[in-house]
Design a protein around this motif. Structure first.
Motif, PDB file in Angstrom:
ATOM      1  N   GLU A   1     -36.472  64.950   6.648  1.00  0.00           N
ATOM      2  CA  GLU A   1     -36.174  66.236   6.306  1.00  0.00           C
ATOM      3  C   GLU A   1     -37.397  66.883   5.554  1.00  0.00           C
ATOM      4  OE1 GLU A   1     -32.956  66.029   3.243  1.00  0.00           O
ATOM      5  OE2 GLU A   1     -31.666  65.355   4.652  1.00  0.00           O
ATOM      6  N   LEU A   2     -37.338  68.114   5.622  1.00  0.00           N
ATOM      7  CA  LEU A   2     -38.777  68.844   5.092  1.00  0.00           C
ATOM      8  C   LEU A   2     -39.170  68.268   3.371  1.00  0.00           C
ATOM      9  CD1 LEU A   2     -38.599  72.403   6.479  1.00  0.00           C
ATOM     10  CD2 LEU A   2     -40.071  70.589   7.269  1.00  0.00           C
ATOM     11  N   LYS A   3     -38.118  68.180   2.864  1.00  0.00           N
ATOM     12  CA  LYS A   3     -38.143  67.822   1.407  1.00  0.00           C
ATOM     13  C   LYS A   3     -38.863  66.490   1.282  1.00  0.00           C
ATOM     14  CE  LYS A   3     -33.534  65.687   0.428  1.00  0.00           C
ATOM     15  NZ  LYS A   3     -32.446  65.790  -0.158  1.00  0.00           N
ATOM     16  N   PHE A   4     -38.525  65.572   2.226  1.00  0.00           N
ATOM     17  CA  PHE A   4     -39.609  64.319   2.507  1.00  0.00           C
ATOM     18  C   PHE A   4     -40.965  64.513   2.446  1.00  0.00           C
ATOM     19  CE2 PHE A   4     -41.517  60.963   5.013  1.00  0.00           C
ATOM     20  CZ  PHE A   4     -41.372  60.058   4.117  1.00  0.00           C
ATOM     21  N   TYR A   5     -41.521  65.538   3.331  1.00  0.00           N
ATOM     22  CA  TYR A   5     -42.812  65.824   3.472  1.00  0.00           C
ATOM     23  C   TYR A   5     -43.380  66.454   2.119  1.00  0.00           C
ATOM     24  CZ  TYR A   5     -42.475  64.444   8.322  1.00  0.00           C
ATOM     25  OH  TYR A   5     -42.385  63.678   9.555  1.00  0.00           O
ATOM     26  N   LYS A   6     -42.633  67.495   1.867  1.00  0.00           N
ATOM     27  CA  LYS A   6     -42.958  67.954   0.319  1.00  0.00           C
ATOM     28  C   LYS A   6     -42.944  67.132  -0.484  1.00  0.00           C
ATOM     29  CE  LYS A   6     -41.348  72.230  -2.432  1.00  0.00           C
ATOM     30  NZ  LYS A   6     -40.244  72.876  -2.625  1.00  0.00           N
ATOM     31  N   LYS A   7     -42.470  66.285  -0.817  1.00  0.00           N
ATOM     32  CA  LYS A   7     -42.368  65.276  -2.045  1.00  0.00           C
ATOM     33  C   LYS A   7     -43.605  64.307  -1.752  1.00  0.00           C
ATOM     34  CE  LYS A   7     -38.775  62.930  -3.115  1.00  0.00           C
ATOM     35  NZ  LYS A   7     -37.362  62.390  -2.937  1.00  0.00           N
ATOM     36  N   LEU A   8     -43.839  63.831  -0.437  1.00  0.00           N
ATOM     37  CA  LEU A   8     -45.097  62.832  -0.224  1.00  0.00           C
ATOM     38  C   LEU A   8     -46.470  63.866  -0.419  1.00  0.00           C
ATOM     39  CD1 LEU A   8     -44.568  61.029   3.201  1.00  0.00           C
ATOM     40  CD2 LEU A   8     -44.525  60.396   0.820  1.00  0.00           C
ATOM     41  N   ALA A   9     -46.171  65.025  -0.314  1.00  0.00           N
ATOM     42  CA  ALA A   9     -47.401  65.826  -0.222  1.00  0.00           C
ATOM     43  C   ALA A   9     -47.943  66.142  -1.697  1.00  0.00           C
ATOM     44  CB  ALA A   9     -47.420  67.367   0.536  1.00  0.00           C
ATOM     45  N   ALA A  10     -46.751  66.278  -2.771  1.00  0.00           N
ATOM     46  CA  ALA A  10     -46.879  66.510  -4.001  1.00  0.00           C
ATOM     47  C   ALA A  10     -47.410  65.250  -4.714  1.00  0.00           C
ATOM     48  CB  ALA A  10     -45.621  66.818  -4.482  1.00  0.00           C
ATOM     49  N   LEU A  11     -47.307  63.904  -4.285  1.00  0.00           N
ATOM     50  CA  LEU A  11     -47.532  62.785  -4.784  1.00  0.00           C
ATOM     51  C   LEU A  11     -49.100  62.726  -5.336  1.00  0.00           C
ATOM     52  CD1 LEU A  11     -45.642  60.106  -2.968  1.00  0.00           C
ATOM     53  CD2 LEU A  11     -45.334  60.578  -5.433  1.00  0.00           C
TER      54      LEU A  11
ATOM     55  N   GLY B   1     -43.490  72.898  13.172  1.00  0.00           N
ATOM     56  CA  GLY B   1     -44.454  73.889  12.660  1.00  0.00           C
ATOM     57  C   GLY B   1     -44.419  73.610  11.197  1.00  0.00           C
ATOM     58  N   PHE B   2     -43.507  73.680  10.370  1.00  0.00           N
ATOM     59  CA  PHE B   2     -43.354  73.496   8.980  1.00  0.00           C
ATOM     60  C   PHE B   2     -43.964  72.376   8.579  1.00  0.00           C
ATOM     61  CE2 PHE B   2     -39.897  76.540  10.066  1.00  0.00           C
ATOM     62  CZ  PHE B   2     -40.091  77.467   9.379  1.00  0.00           C
ATOM     63  N   VAL B   3     -43.643  71.206   9.277  1.00  0.00           N
ATOM     64  CA  VAL B   3     -44.107  69.829   8.743  1.00  0.00           C
ATOM     65  C   VAL B   3     -45.692  69.794   8.850  1.00  0.00           C
ATOM     66  CG1 VAL B   3     -44.353  67.346   9.440  1.00  0.00           C
ATOM     67  CG2 VAL B   3     -42.175  68.510   9.377  1.00  0.00           C
ATOM     68  N   ALA B   4     -46.398  70.636   9.971  1.00  0.00           N
ATOM     69  CA  ALA B   4     -47.558  70.589  10.010  1.00  0.00           C
ATOM     70  C   ALA B   4     -48.245  71.245   8.868  1.00  0.00           C
ATOM     71  CB  ALA B   4     -48.031  71.309  11.643  1.00  0.00           C
ATOM     72  N   ARG B   5     -47.933  72.068   8.277  1.00  0.00           N
ATOM     73  CA  ARG B   5     -48.549  72.609   6.907  1.00  0.00           C
ATOM     74  C   ARG B   5     -48.733  71.532   5.806  1.00  0.00           C
ATOM     75  NH1 ARG B   5     -44.160  77.607   6.222  1.00  0.00           N
ATOM     76  NH2 ARG B   5     -44.375  78.739   8.393  1.00  0.00           N
ATOM     77  N   TYR B   6     -48.093  70.417   5.993  1.00  0.00           N
ATOM     78  CA  TYR B   6     -48.524  69.517   5.118  1.00  0.00           C
ATOM     79  C   TYR B   6     -49.450  68.579   5.400  1.00  0.00           C
ATOM     80  CZ  TYR B   6     -43.903  70.970   2.828  1.00  0.00           C
ATOM     81  OH  TYR B   6     -42.973  71.759   2.228  1.00  0.00           O
ATOM     82  N   TYR B   7     -49.980  68.575   6.864  1.00  0.00           N
ATOM     83  CA  TYR B   7     -51.001  67.653   7.076  1.00  0.00           C
ATOM     84  C   TYR B   7     -52.125  68.018   6.649  1.00  0.00           C
ATOM     85  CZ  TYR B   7     -47.347  65.773  10.233  1.00  0.00           C
ATOM     86  OH  TYR B   7     -46.405  65.366  11.143  1.00  0.00           O
ATOM     87  N   LEU B   8     -53.291  67.094   6.078  1.00  0.00           N
ATOM     88  CA  LEU B   8     -54.558  67.361   5.709  1.00  0.00           C
ATOM     89  C   LEU B   8     -55.414  66.594   6.614  1.00  0.00           C
ATOM     90  CD1 LEU B   8     -54.007  66.667   1.692  1.00  0.00           C
ATOM     91  CD2 LEU B   8     -53.870  68.766   2.998  1.00  0.00           C
ATOM     92  N   LYS B   9     -56.724  67.055   6.635  1.00  0.00           N
ATOM     93  CA  LYS B   9     -57.729  66.471   7.457  1.00  0.00           C
ATOM     94  C   LYS B   9     -58.324  65.100   6.635  1.00  0.00           C
ATOM     95  CE  LYS B   9     -57.608  69.109  11.179  1.00  0.00           C
ATOM     96  NZ  LYS B   9     -57.259  68.707  12.452  1.00  0.00           N
ATOM     97  N   PRO B  10     -58.652  64.233   7.330  1.00  0.00           N
ATOM     98  CA  PRO B  10     -59.489  63.100   6.692  1.00  0.00           C
ATOM     99  C   PRO B  10     -60.828  63.665   6.240  1.00  0.00           C
ATOM    100  CG  PRO B  10     -58.866  62.523   8.688  1.00  0.00           C
ATOM    101  CD  PRO B  10     -58.622  63.807   8.626  1.00  0.00           C
ATOM    102  N   VAL B  11     -61.281  63.284   4.942  1.00  0.00           N
ATOM    103  CA  VAL B  11     -62.605  63.611   4.310  1.00  0.00           C
ATOM    104  C   VAL B  11     -63.695  62.425   4.431  1.00  0.00           C
ATOM    105  CG1 VAL B  11     -63.464  64.539   1.966  1.00  0.00           C
ATOM    106  CG2 VAL B  11     -61.405  65.448   2.842  1.00  0.00           C
ATOM    107  N   PRO B  12     -64.718  62.695   4.866  1.00  0.00           N
ATOM    108  CA  PRO B  12     -65.574  61.468   5.202  1.00  0.00           C
ATOM    109  C   PRO B  12     -65.904  60.850   3.927  1.00  0.00           C
ATOM    110  CG  PRO B  12     -66.228  63.695   6.473  1.00  0.00           C
ATOM    111  CD  PRO B  12     -65.113  64.037   5.568  1.00  0.00           C
ATOM    112  N   LEU B  13     -65.907  61.478   2.903  1.00  0.00           N
ATOM    113  CA  LEU B  13     -66.522  60.545   1.673  1.00  0.00           C
ATOM    114  C   LEU B  13     -65.353  60.028   0.915  1.00  0.00           C
ATOM    115  CD1 LEU B  13     -68.873  63.125   0.208  1.00  0.00           C
ATOM    116  CD2 LEU B  13     -69.560  61.312   1.399  1.00  0.00           C
ATOM    117  N   ASP B  14     -63.891  60.230   1.547  1.00  0.00           N
ATOM    118  CA  ASP B  14     -62.937  59.439   0.677  1.00  0.00           C
ATOM    119  C   ASP B  14     -62.881  57.784   0.748  1.00  0.00           C
ATOM    120  OD1 ASP B  14     -61.796  61.790  -0.168  1.00  0.00           O
ATOM    121  OD2 ASP B  14     -60.185  61.928   1.088  1.00  0.00           O
ATOM    122  N   ARG B  15     -62.658  57.295  -0.035  1.00  0.00           N
ATOM    123  CA  ARG B  15     -62.665  55.916  -0.322  1.00  0.00           C
ATOM    124  C   ARG B  15     -60.871  55.788  -0.169  1.00  0.00           C
ATOM    125  NH1 ARG B  15     -64.374  53.769  -5.104  1.00  0.00           N
ATOM    126  NH2 ARG B  15     -63.659  51.774  -4.540  1.00  0.00           N
ATOM    127  N   PHE B  16     -60.168  55.153   1.044  1.00  0.00           N
ATOM    128  CA  PHE B  16     -58.954  55.317   0.997  1.00  0.00           C
ATOM    129  C   PHE B  16     -58.202  54.191   1.530  1.00  0.00           C
ATOM    130  CE2 PHE B  16     -60.713  56.527   4.961  1.00  0.00           C
ATOM    131  CZ  PHE B  16     -59.823  55.987   6.212  1.00  0.00           C
TER     132      PHE B  16
END
Length: 472
Positions: free
Chosen positions: A342-352, A274-289
């Motif tokens: 670890e949660l800090k792995f996801y937190k660090k990724l989300a902060a990039l 449940g905590f990890v899921a907070r870091y997930y985002l949805k794809p955005v149609p206009l994103d070039r990725f």
């Protein structure tokens, strides 16, 4: 023919391999088993096979480092072969008290053990899964040095097909050679194979490799995983082996501690979902990725084939700060591995900056098709991207690395230039090339669904189905 089976603590694998050895025996072949520890010998029911069993941990405990032996194998990357088990030991926290002398003696002991077993037993064939850990890797080194055949059985990315391999880093070259024969006309592909490849390519968006269907690592339920008769029987075995020499049982250590660490890892995963899921985002149609799939750890696909890039945070950070202007990096979590880090792995990724973390159930094939390209270590997603006409930027070694639309990243400092240049270039191949590529891959594989974690009855049936292919 004298056959040596390798056996260790891989969960449930012994059911298939023990059944396979019985088939070899029925055909008049002699076989013996090399096993990593007394605990694995008991757990894998090796005493019931009625053959010679060579147990490594006892040999290791009495072994003195043979520097001349290590020198004879100095052309082999012995230190690299330790990485897979070192990563597992780190993950499961079983490596306490090991120093430089321990690892020098371990390398020497493994080489000495397998020379004694393979040469002394006049072994013609060694059978195991693909080279995936130090126990197998050192057996492979001895096989190569002395001209002994090594057959490693692995699932493939093609449904209903499996692979027999020796050196996992040589798969690409072997498939490339088949591809060359097809392209030059030296090898004519049967119509049934062509039809299979056409159908596979047409349905690639709906297909899942067999190994993803078998491993069940997407399940986070603790009760079903641990509260059953199989786990109770394992607990009784563990109690029997509490006084074993755990120091020299280098792959599993103390089985009670190992099992507890495995349980704790899965228990914490359940809590973290449940905590990890907070870091997930949805794809955005206009994103070039660009799309980067996270990998499962610890596993041979990373520690053997992409050992220099085990720290995926560092890999992703290097990519994030070298993206072409106007693009972002979608990092998709792995269905079999989400919430293990670890949660800090996801937190660090989300902060990039420039990074968006996606859930494991995000639609991979749709993401591939909408991406600028895929960036990966060794992932199946890279292979699927090529068949969906997308470029792949590759860090590791993998069977599809020779494909013209794969761009190797040999050095992280190249990332910006390679991504910028790649965006300006068109794809170099199309459907016809990919059909030939698929045909070459198909011809490299063998018929059969290989499930090394099958139940007893399924394992026996699988061994019977696959045995004729192994004997070819």
């Amino acid at each position: 023919m004298n056959i040596l089976l390798l056996s260790n603590g891989a969960p449930g694998y012994h059911r298939f391999f023990n059944a396979l050895m019985q088939l070899f025996s029925s055909d008049g072949h002699q076989f013996s088993v090399a096993v990593d520890s007394e605990f694995s010998k008991d757990q894998n029911n090796l005493g019931e096979l009625g053959c010679e069993v060579y147990e490594f941990s006892s040999f290791f405990s009495a072994h003195l480092t043979d520097h001349m032996l290590l020198a004879r194998y100095s052309d082999c990357n012995l230190n690299s072969a330790l990485l897979s088990d070192y990563e597992r030991a780190e993950t499961y926290k079983i490596a306490g008290g090991r120093d430089l002398q321990f690892y020098e003696r371990l390398k020497s002991a493994l080489l000495s053990f397998f020379e004694k077993v393979i040469l002394g037993g006049e072994i013609s064939l060694v059978v195991y899964e693909g080279v995936s850990n130090a126990f197998a890797h050192f057996a492979y080194f001895v096989c190569v040095k002395h001209g002994v055949s090594y057959k490693g059985l692995m699932g493939s990315r093609l449904p209903g097909r499996f692979v027999i391999t020796d050196d996992p880093c040589a798969e690409s070259k072997k498939i490339e050679n088949i591809m060359s024969d097809i392209s030059s006309g030296r090898l004519l592909v049967d119509k049934s194979v062509k039809d299979w490849c056409e159908q596979y390519l047409d349905n690639i968006e709906n297909l899942t490799p067999d190994y993803m269907s078998f491993n069940r690592l997407d399940k986070v339920d603790i009760f079903k995983r641990y509260f059953n008769m199989e786990k109770l029987r394992k607990l009784f075995r563990i109690i029997r082996h509490l006084n074993d020499d755990h120091k020299h049982s280098f792959q599993i250590g103390n089985p009670l501690k190992h099992s507890f660490q495995m349980f704790k890892r899965n228990f914490y995963r359940k809590l973290k979902v449940g905590f990890v899921a907070r870091y997930y985002l949805k794809p955005v149609p206009l994103d070039r990725f660009f799309l980067y799939p996270l990998h499962f750890h610890p596993e041979a696909s990373t520690s053997i084939l992409a050992g220099a890039y085990l720290n995926e945070y560092e890999v992703i950070r290097n990519i994030a700060f070298n993206l072409p202007q106007g693009t972002v990096l979608y990092v998709k979590d792995h269905m079999s591995a989400f919430a293990f880090p670890e949660l800090k792995f996801y937190k660090k990724l989300a902060a990039l900056p420039n990074v968006k973390l996606l859930a494991p159930d995000a639609p991979t094939k749709t993401l591939i098709k909408n991406s600028e390209a895929v960036i990966t270590l060794t992932s199946t997603v890279g292979y699927e991207a090529l068949l969906l006409d997308k470029k792949v930027y590759l860090f590791g070694r993998v069977f599809y690395e020779f494909h013209p639309d794969v761009i190797r990243i040999e050095n992280p400092t190249q990332i910006f230039d390679l991504l910028t240049k790649g965006k300006a270039e068109n794809m170099t191949v199309g459907r016809e090339y990919n059909l030939d590529f698929l045909a070459a891959f198909y011809l490299y594989t063998r018929t059969g669904r290989l499930n090394l974690m099958a139940s007893q009855k399924e394992a026996i049936d699988s061994a019977k189905n696959i045995y004729p292919e192994i004997c070819l």
